[in-house]
Design a protein around this motif. Structure first.
Motif, PDB file in Angstrom:
ATOM      1  N   GLU A 121      30.249  70.016  64.290  1.00 15.31           N
ATOM      2  CA  GLU A 121      30.039  71.455  64.155  1.00 15.31           C
ATOM      3  C   GLU A 121      29.016  71.904  65.186  1.00 15.31           C
ATOM      4  O   GLU A 121      27.911  71.354  65.257  1.00 15.31           O
TER       5      GLU A 121
ATOM      6  N   LEU B 266      30.321  62.006  60.599  1.00 14.18           N
ATOM      7  CA  LEU B 266      29.758  63.351  60.454  1.00 14.18           C
ATOM      8  C   LEU B 266      28.362  63.395  61.065  1.00 14.18           C
ATOM      9  O   LEU B 266      27.691  62.364  61.193  1.00 14.18           O
TER      10      LEU B 266
ATOM     11  N   SER C  40      25.232  66.713  57.144  1.00 10.09           N
ATOM     12  CA  SER C  40      26.403  67.573  56.991  1.00 10.09           C
ATOM     13  C   SER C  40      26.666  67.875  55.516  1.00 10.09           C
ATOM     14  O   SER C  40      26.665  66.970  54.678  1.00 10.09           O
TER      15      SER C  40
END
Length: 336
Positions: free
Chosen positions: A207, A278, A282
């Motif tokens: 992200e 991840l 996260s």
């Protein structure tokens, strides 16, 4: 050196390959490990010394009899650079062809409109520092898929970047340039030296300020899809009970986390992956552990936000190694 002699080029590549794997070897060690005669090794080493690709690095330890002179790659044989572009930041990673050491630098951007000026500043910084010699190869990590033509395509989260201008500039200066998706490059870094090392089937979810994406490895190879858009979650829609469907990146919490968790869990299960990677902290981690089968591991990224620049530098280092192994390098053109 007779550049048209295929066997000479092949033997040259074999000796350089050994020095890329192990930095300090004597001529006798090169002959023993390559199977080439000492006469052939001596002649090729002389060529490499004259090219400036290798240099004498003092006396070798651990040898019997009189200490022999050790050889290693020149510390200035060429710089491989990776640049990670985002709307408000630019990260640089620099290495030599062996990628044993990586120098990192960062620049802040005032916004997406300043991305081309920031890239100019980054190139000036690379030229000024050039820790491993002239800039030979450059890989730019972009928040966009990269298609067959090698240029960013839609969905492009940084349309202000002038990729064609940078390509023209690098062509003038004799720099090998490639563009690649940022999350794919982060997955490359994790697979080569991070959380996914040794895992042939894995997915990385990253992200960033420009969006969220997946980097997928299948059978030990990066999977980019038919059109280079694999992992582009900016194209993925998610159903809502009363509002139809929306792009998953634009969902509000908690629907966004829930949608991403179900999507990633379905992908990992259907493809029988070994692990999901991840970023640290996260919000997806706990939900994914609930949704995934017990034999699919959830792991924390080793490189985190540094992954795209690291992967870009690794890609550039690979191309620099390939160029060195292929034959003598043409002199670099002066910077325009």
């Amino acid at each position: 050196m007779t550049q048209t002699n295929p066997m000479r080029l092949l033997n040259r590549g074999a000796l350089l390959g050994l020095l890329l794997e192990e930095p300090r070897l004597t001529r006798a060690q090169l002959a023993g490990r390559s199977g080439l005669s000492k006469v052939t090794v001596t002649a090729i080493v002389q060529d490499l010394l004259e090219e400036g690709v290798v240099h004498e690095a003092g006396r070798a330890s651990g040898t019997t009899g009189r200490p022999a002179s050790a050889l290693e790659l020149s510390p200035h044989v060429g710089t491989a650079a990776g640049i990670d572009l985002q709307a408000h930041s630019l990260q640089i990673a620099l290495s030599g062809p062996d990628a044993r050491r990586v120098d990192e630098h960062g620049l802040e951007l005032s916004g997406a409109a300043a991305v081309n000026e920031a890239l100019e500043e980054a190139l000036r910084l690379i030229r000024a520092r050039s820790p491993f010699g002239p800039l030979r190869t450059l890989t730019v990590a972009l928040p966009a898929p990269v298609g067959e033509g090698g240029l960013p395509q839609e969905p492009n989260s940084l349309p202000e970047f002038d990729a064609a201008a940078l390509r023209a500039r690098c062509e003038r200066q004799g720099i090998s340039l490639e563009f690649a998706n940022d999350v794919n490059l982060a997955a490359v870094a994790e697979h080569a030296a991070g959380a996914a090392r040794g895992a042939d089937n894995s997915v990385l979810l990253l992200e960033r300020e420009t969006g969220v994406g997946l980097g997928l490895f299948l059978g030990g190879q990066l999977y980019s899809g038919e059109r280079g858009r694999a992992g582009e979650l900016g194209l993925t829609r998610w159903p809502l009970p009363t509002q139809g469907d929306r792009l998953i990146e634009r969902l509000e919490e908690p629907q966004r986390t829930e949608g991403l968790a179900y999507l990633v869990a379905a992908l990992a299960t259907a493809l029988d992956l070994s692990q999901v990677i991840l970023q640290a902290g996260s919000p997806l981690e706990a939900r994914l552990r609930e949704l995934l089968p017990a034999d699919i591991r959830v792991r924390e990224s080793f490189f985190g936000a540094r992954g795209p620049a690291q992967g870009a530098a690794a890609s550039s280092a690979r191309r620099l190694r390939e160029a060195l192994l292929a034959g003598p390098q043409e002199p670099r053109k002066e910077n325009a």
